[in-house]
Design a protein around this motif. Structure first.
Motif, PDB file in Angstrom:
ATOM      1  N   THR A 250       0.833  -1.203   0.000  1.00 45.29           N
ATOM      2  CA  THR A 250       0.000   0.000   0.000  1.00 45.29           C
ATOM      3  C   THR A 250       0.866   1.251   0.000  1.00 45.29           C
ATOM      4  OG1 THR A 250      -1.728  -1.187   1.207  1.00 45.29           O
ATOM      5  CG2 THR A 250      -1.839   1.213   1.221  1.00 45.29           C
ATOM      6  N   ALA A 251       1.890   1.268   0.849  1.00 45.31           N
ATOM      7  CA  ALA A 251       2.784   2.428   0.922  1.00 45.31           C
ATOM      8  C   ALA A 251       3.499   2.659  -0.405  1.00 45.31           C
ATOM      9  CB  ALA A 251       3.796   2.237   2.045  1.00 45.31           C
ATOM     10  N   LEU A 252       3.887   1.581  -1.076  1.00 42.54           N
ATOM     11  CA  LEU A 252       4.556   1.707  -2.373  1.00 42.54           C
ATOM     12  C   LEU A 252       3.635   2.356  -3.399  1.00 42.54           C
ATOM     13  CD1 LEU A 252       7.000   1.100  -4.200  1.00 42.54           C
ATOM     14  CD2 LEU A 252       5.955  -1.112  -4.674  1.00 42.54           C
ATOM     15  N   PHE A 253       2.372   1.941  -3.440  1.00 39.25           N
ATOM     16  CA  PHE A 253       1.444   2.502  -4.417  1.00 39.25           C
ATOM     17  C   PHE A 253       1.024   3.925  -4.060  1.00 39.25           C
ATOM     18  CE2 PHE A 253       0.179  -2.063  -5.501  1.00 39.25           C
ATOM     19  CZ  PHE A 253       1.053  -2.100  -6.567  1.00 39.25           C
ATOM     20  N   VAL A 254       0.987   4.259  -2.773  1.00 41.72           N
ATOM     21  CA  VAL A 254       0.599   5.610  -2.367  1.00 41.72           C
ATOM     22  C   VAL A 254       1.721   6.600  -2.653  1.00 41.72           C
ATOM     23  CG1 VAL A 254       0.088   7.082  -0.379  1.00 41.72           C
ATOM     24  CG2 VAL A 254      -1.078   4.911  -0.637  1.00 41.72           C
ATOM     25  N   SER A 255       2.941   6.285  -2.205  1.00 48.16           N
ATOM     26  CA  SER A 255       4.028   7.260  -2.299  1.00 48.16           C
ATOM     27  C   SER A 255       4.980   7.025  -3.465  1.00 48.16           C
ATOM     28  CB  SER A 255       4.826   7.271  -0.997  1.00 48.16           C
ATOM     29  OG  SER A 255       5.455   6.020  -0.812  1.00 48.16           O
ATOM     30  N   GLY A 256       4.975   5.835  -4.036  1.00 48.73           N
ATOM     31  CA  GLY A 256       5.856   5.565  -5.163  1.00 48.73           C
ATOM     32  C   GLY A 256       7.206   5.003  -4.769  1.00 48.73           C
ATOM     33  N   ARG A 257       7.578   5.100  -3.492  1.00 45.17           N
ATOM     34  CA  ARG A 257       8.840   4.532  -3.030  1.00 45.17           C
ATOM     35  C   ARG A 257       8.771   4.271  -1.536  1.00 45.17           C
ATOM     36  NH1 ARG A 257      13.479   8.586  -4.234  1.00 45.17           N
ATOM     37  NH2 ARG A 257      14.677   7.128  -3.007  1.00 45.17           N
ATOM     38  N   ILE A 258       9.488   3.220  -1.105  1.00 46.31           N
ATOM     39  CA  ILE A 258       9.554   2.876   0.313  1.00 46.31           C
ATOM     40  C   ILE A 258      10.980   2.481   0.660  1.00 46.31           C
ATOM     41  CG2 ILE A 258       7.150   2.163   0.611  1.00 46.31           C
ATOM     42  CD1 ILE A 258       8.048  -0.738   0.218  1.00 46.31           C
ATOM     43  N   GLU A 259      11.327   2.644   1.924  1.00 46.76           N
ATOM     44  CA  GLU A 259      12.626   2.210   2.427  1.00 46.76           C
ATOM     45  C   GLU A 259      12.381   1.069   3.399  1.00 46.76           C
ATOM     46  OE1 GLU A 259      16.278   3.956   5.109  1.00 46.76           O
ATOM     47  OE2 GLU A 259      15.166   5.337   3.820  1.00 46.76           O
ATOM     48  N   THR A 260      12.995  -0.078   3.130  1.00 42.25           N
ATOM     49  CA  THR A 260      12.764  -1.262   3.947  1.00 42.25           C
ATOM     50  C   THR A 260      13.968  -2.191   3.824  1.00 42.25           C
ATOM     51  OG1 THR A 260      11.206  -3.059   4.391  1.00 42.25           O
ATOM     52  CG2 THR A 260      11.515  -2.449   2.088  1.00 42.25           C
TER      53      THR A 260
END
Length: 174
Positions: A23-33
């Motif tokens: 969900t975070a990837l689709f909302v913001s376009g990038r994630i750090e994990t």
């Protein structure tokens, strides 16, 4: 959809983490994990984007009659007083009939939307409005990758995290 990684969690916790990250990837376009989580989310995200691309134009438009309450200039509903058979008076809201064009999903697109909804949450903005990730996937993300066959995400390595030395990465939509 997820692969073989257990991520050191119970099944329900693992699914929740993957849904949150997707969900975070689709909302913001990038994630750090971490790298392991990013690889799992990458698999899920790419499959969901591919599904949205395949079903992006699979809908029909048709006319439907819509009944709506008439309102005055202040926004109040207009009512009419009626009398029943036994003499009691009651109010009836006046309604108007309109014809609208609406798009209706075909069966396979509806199924695709439901599969996507299994892998994403329904987040809200700071002011409380819901963000419909499924619509965003079909209307914004899928058309962007329509001519591309896979490779919708990219992983950048950042190095080890302080504390436990887990390999950190940035996962982003290309």
């Amino acid at each position: 959809m997820p692969g073989q990684r257990k991520l050191g969690r119970a099944t329900d916790q693992r699914k929740a983490i993957l849904k949150n990250l997707t969900t975070a990837l689709f909302v913001s376009g990038r994630i750090e994990t971490t790298e392991a989580r990013a690889k799992e989310v990458k698999n899920i995200a790419e499959k969901l984007i591919t599904l949205a691309i395949k079903e992006a134009d699979n809908f029909t438009s048709k006319q439907v009659k819509v009944s709506a309450a008439k309102v005055d200039s202040k926004g109040k509903k207009l009512t009419d007083t009626k009398t029943s058979k036994n003499g009691k008076k009651y109010f009836v809201v006046e309604r108007e009939q309109k014809t609208d064009m609406v798009s209706v999903d075909n069966a396979s697109r509806l199924h695709a939307r439901r599969l996507i909804m299994n892998w994403v949450y329904r987040p809200t903005t700071a002011d409380g409005k819901n963000i419909n990730i499924t619509d965003k996937l079909f209307d914004e993300i899928a058309p962007k990758y329509k001519d591309k066959k896979g490779g919708y995400t990219r992983i950048y390595k950042l190095g080890p995290r302080r504390g436990d030395a887990a390999e950190m990465v940035i996962l982003e939509l290309v």
